[in-house]
Scaffold this motif. Sequence first.
Motif, PDB file in Angstrom:
ATOM      1  N   VAL A  50      14.386  28.273 -21.290  1.00  0.00           N
ATOM      2  CA  VAL A  50      14.296  27.222 -22.300  1.00  0.00           C
ATOM      3  C   VAL A  50      13.894  25.902 -21.652  1.00  0.00           C
ATOM      4  CG1 VAL A  50      15.586  25.870 -23.994  1.00  0.00           C
ATOM      5  CG2 VAL A  50      16.012  28.330 -23.750  1.00  0.00           C
ATOM      6  N   LYS A  51      12.906  25.221 -22.220  1.00  0.00           N
ATOM      7  CA  LYS A  51      12.482  23.909 -21.756  1.00  0.00           C
ATOM      8  C   LYS A  51      12.847  22.902 -22.847  1.00  0.00           C
ATOM      9  CE  LYS A  51       8.741  25.911 -19.037  1.00  0.00           C
ATOM     10  NZ  LYS A  51       7.297  25.957 -18.730  1.00  0.00           N
ATOM     11  N   PRO A  52      13.962  22.174 -22.677  1.00  0.00           N
ATOM     12  CA  PRO A  52      14.498  21.335 -23.769  1.00  0.00           C
ATOM     13  C   PRO A  52      13.498  20.350 -24.355  1.00  0.00           C
ATOM     14  CG  PRO A  52      16.093  21.521 -22.002  1.00  0.00           C
ATOM     15  CD  PRO A  52      14.842  22.149 -21.492  1.00  0.00           C
ATOM     16  N   LEU A  53      12.672  19.743 -23.508  1.00  0.00           N
ATOM     17  CA  LEU A  53      11.761  18.717 -24.011  1.00  0.00           C
ATOM     18  C   LEU A  53      10.531  19.303 -24.700  1.00  0.00           C
ATOM     19  CD1 LEU A  53      11.971  15.988 -21.244  1.00  0.00           C
ATOM     20  CD2 LEU A  53      13.297  16.230 -23.354  1.00  0.00           C
ATOM     21  N   GLU A  54      10.422  20.638 -24.725  1.00  0.00           N
ATOM     22  CA  GLU A  54       9.344  21.279 -25.465  1.00  0.00           C
ATOM     23  C   GLU A  54       9.857  21.888 -26.767  1.00  0.00           C
ATOM     24  OE1 GLU A  54       7.242  24.025 -22.998  1.00  0.00           O
ATOM     25  OE2 GLU A  54       6.856  22.544 -21.430  1.00  0.00           O
ATOM     26  N   ALA A  55      11.107  21.581 -27.105  1.00  0.00           N
ATOM     27  CA  ALA A  55      11.704  22.091 -28.336  1.00  0.00           C
ATOM     28  C   ALA A  55      11.216  21.280 -29.535  1.00  0.00           C
ATOM     29  CB  ALA A  55      13.222  22.025 -28.239  1.00  0.00           C
ATOM     30  N   ALA A  56      11.738  21.601 -30.719  1.00  0.00           N
ATOM     31  CA  ALA A  56      11.387  20.867 -31.934  1.00  0.00           C
ATOM     32  C   ALA A  56      11.740  19.390 -31.769  1.00  0.00           C
ATOM     33  CB  ALA A  56      12.137  21.457 -33.122  1.00  0.00           C
ATOM     34  N   PRO A  57      10.965  18.490 -32.363  1.00  0.00           N
ATOM     35  CA  PRO A  57      11.207  17.054 -32.194  1.00  0.00           C
ATOM     36  C   PRO A  57      12.642  16.629 -32.496  1.00  0.00           C
ATOM     37  CG  PRO A  57       9.090  17.399 -33.250  1.00  0.00           C
ATOM     38  CD  PRO A  57       9.742  18.748 -33.154  1.00  0.00           C
ATOM     39  N   ALA A  58      13.250  17.212 -33.515  1.00  0.00           N
ATOM     40  CA  ALA A  58      14.622  16.835 -33.848  1.00  0.00           C
ATOM     41  C   ALA A  58      15.578  17.206 -32.719  1.00  0.00           C
ATOM     42  CB  ALA A  58      15.061  17.510 -35.145  1.00  0.00           C
ATOM     43  N   ARG A  59      15.346  18.362 -32.089  1.00  0.00           N
ATOM     44  CA  ARG A  59      16.208  18.780 -30.978  1.00  0.00           C
ATOM     45  C   ARG A  59      15.982  17.898 -29.744  1.00  0.00           C
ATOM     46  NH1 ARG A  59      19.534  22.836 -29.649  1.00  0.00           N
ATOM     47  NH2 ARG A  59      19.713  23.386 -27.439  1.00  0.00           N
ATOM     48  N   VAL A  60      14.742  17.512 -29.494  1.00  0.00           N
ATOM     49  CA  VAL A  60      14.453  16.620 -28.367  1.00  0.00           C
ATOM     50  C   VAL A  60      15.162  15.285 -28.560  1.00  0.00           C
ATOM     51  CG1 VAL A  60      12.654  15.341 -27.162  1.00  0.00           C
ATOM     52  CG2 VAL A  60      12.259  17.733 -27.806  1.00  0.00           C
ATOM     53  N   ALA A  61      15.124  14.756 -29.789  1.00  0.00           N
ATOM     54  CA  ALA A  61      15.803  13.494 -30.073  1.00  0.00           C
ATOM     55  C   ALA A  61      17.311  13.631 -29.856  1.00  0.00           C
ATOM     56  CB  ALA A  61      15.515  13.052 -31.501  1.00  0.00           C
ATOM     57  N   TRP A  62      17.872  14.763 -30.300  1.00  0.00           N
ATOM     58  CA  TRP A  62      19.302  14.997 -30.079  1.00  0.00           C
ATOM     59  C   TRP A  62      19.607  15.102 -28.594  1.00  0.00           C
ATOM     60  CZ3 TRP A  62      21.309  19.136 -27.441  1.00  0.00           C
ATOM     61  CH2 TRP A  62      22.708  19.188 -27.399  1.00  0.00           C
ATOM     62  N   PHE A  63      18.751  15.811 -27.845  1.00  0.00           N
ATOM     63  CA  PHE A  63      18.960  15.996 -26.418  1.00  0.00           C
ATOM     64  C   PHE A  63      19.028  14.647 -25.709  1.00  0.00           C
ATOM     65  CE2 PHE A  63      17.239  16.413 -22.121  1.00  0.00           C
ATOM     66  CZ  PHE A  63      17.969  17.464 -21.607  1.00  0.00           C
ATOM     67  N   ARG A  64      18.093  13.753 -26.019  1.00  0.00           N
ATOM     68  CA  ARG A  64      18.086  12.436 -25.375  1.00  0.00           C
ATOM     69  C   ARG A  64      19.321  11.629 -25.768  1.00  0.00           C
ATOM     70  NH1 ARG A  64      13.220  10.663 -23.061  1.00  0.00           N
ATOM     71  NH2 ARG A  64      11.484  12.131 -23.253  1.00  0.00           N
ATOM     72  N   GLN A  65      19.709  11.693 -27.021  1.00  0.00           N
ATOM     73  CA  GLN A  65      20.921  10.997 -27.470  1.00  0.00           C
ATOM     74  C   GLN A  65      22.145  11.536 -26.744  1.00  0.00           C
ATOM     75  OE1 GLN A  65      21.939  10.722 -31.828  1.00  0.00           O
ATOM     76  NE2 GLN A  65      23.578  12.103 -31.181  1.00  0.00           N
ATOM     77  N   ASP A  66      22.215  12.857 -26.607  1.00  0.00           N
ATOM     78  CA  ASP A  66      23.372  13.498 -26.012  1.00  0.00           C
ATOM     79  C   ASP A  66      23.546  13.098 -24.549  1.00  0.00           C
ATOM     80  OD1 ASP A  66      25.543  15.397 -26.443  1.00  0.00           O
ATOM     81  OD2 ASP A  66      24.484  16.723 -25.064  1.00  0.00           O
ATOM     82  N   ILE A  67      22.468  13.093 -23.788  1.00  0.00           N
ATOM     83  CA  ILE A  67      22.571  12.741 -22.377  1.00  0.00           C
ATOM     84  C   ILE A  67      22.968  11.280 -22.213  1.00  0.00           C
ATOM     85  CG2 ILE A  67      20.091  12.248 -22.126  1.00  0.00           C
ATOM     86  CD1 ILE A  67      22.401  13.746 -19.457  1.00  0.00           C
TER      87      ILE A  67
END
Length: 201
Positions: A50-67
């Motif tokens: 899995v490459k997190p930053l290549e996921a759906a835009p909503a998931r990428v936004a969540w990933f950045r918020q989470d970190i």
Amino acid sequence: MTGLTFWFDVHSPWVYLASFRVGDLARKHGLPLRWRPLHLPRLLDEIGGVKPLEAAPARVAWFRQDILDHAELIGVPLRYHPHYPLRNSRALRACLLADEQGRAEGFVRLVLKGYWAEGADITDLEQLGRWGAEAGLDPDAVKAAAVSEDYKRKLDYNTSEAIARGVFGVPTVDTGSRLYFGNDRLDLLDNHISRGKIPLA
């Protein structure tokens, strides 16, 4: 248990956060800790990971918020590098040298802080040498390792061994019998060691 292995790549912001904790966790339990760099893009390509930053835009936004939320929780600065992702190979080869010389924790944390908080260029040999000197390494040896074919082969070996161990992402702590993936799983590792639940490797 004979010790812990910390599999990492400087590309990961979660590795940056885990680097503030994993050394203290190992010392708390009196366990040696190996800091073993691997080449994350190659690992993910080989296992279809899995490459997190290549996921759906909503998931990428969540990933950045989470970190960012996790960084705030433990009180460390985190800012995505303006030119992210930078090439990681030179820094990882230098990290191999640092591990061989028993200086990995200090050096790796300097590289990660530079990449994830200070906007530093981790591909710059002079910068790697300065971090090396600060961590107690010979700066010229650091610069030489960063472009060494021998250290490239060692990095390839590490990556292949990590795949063979079942590593699928970083940060991962390997006890020899269990894998703990993610900065947020270090608490589970601590708990299992404290309760004697992890069998000897």
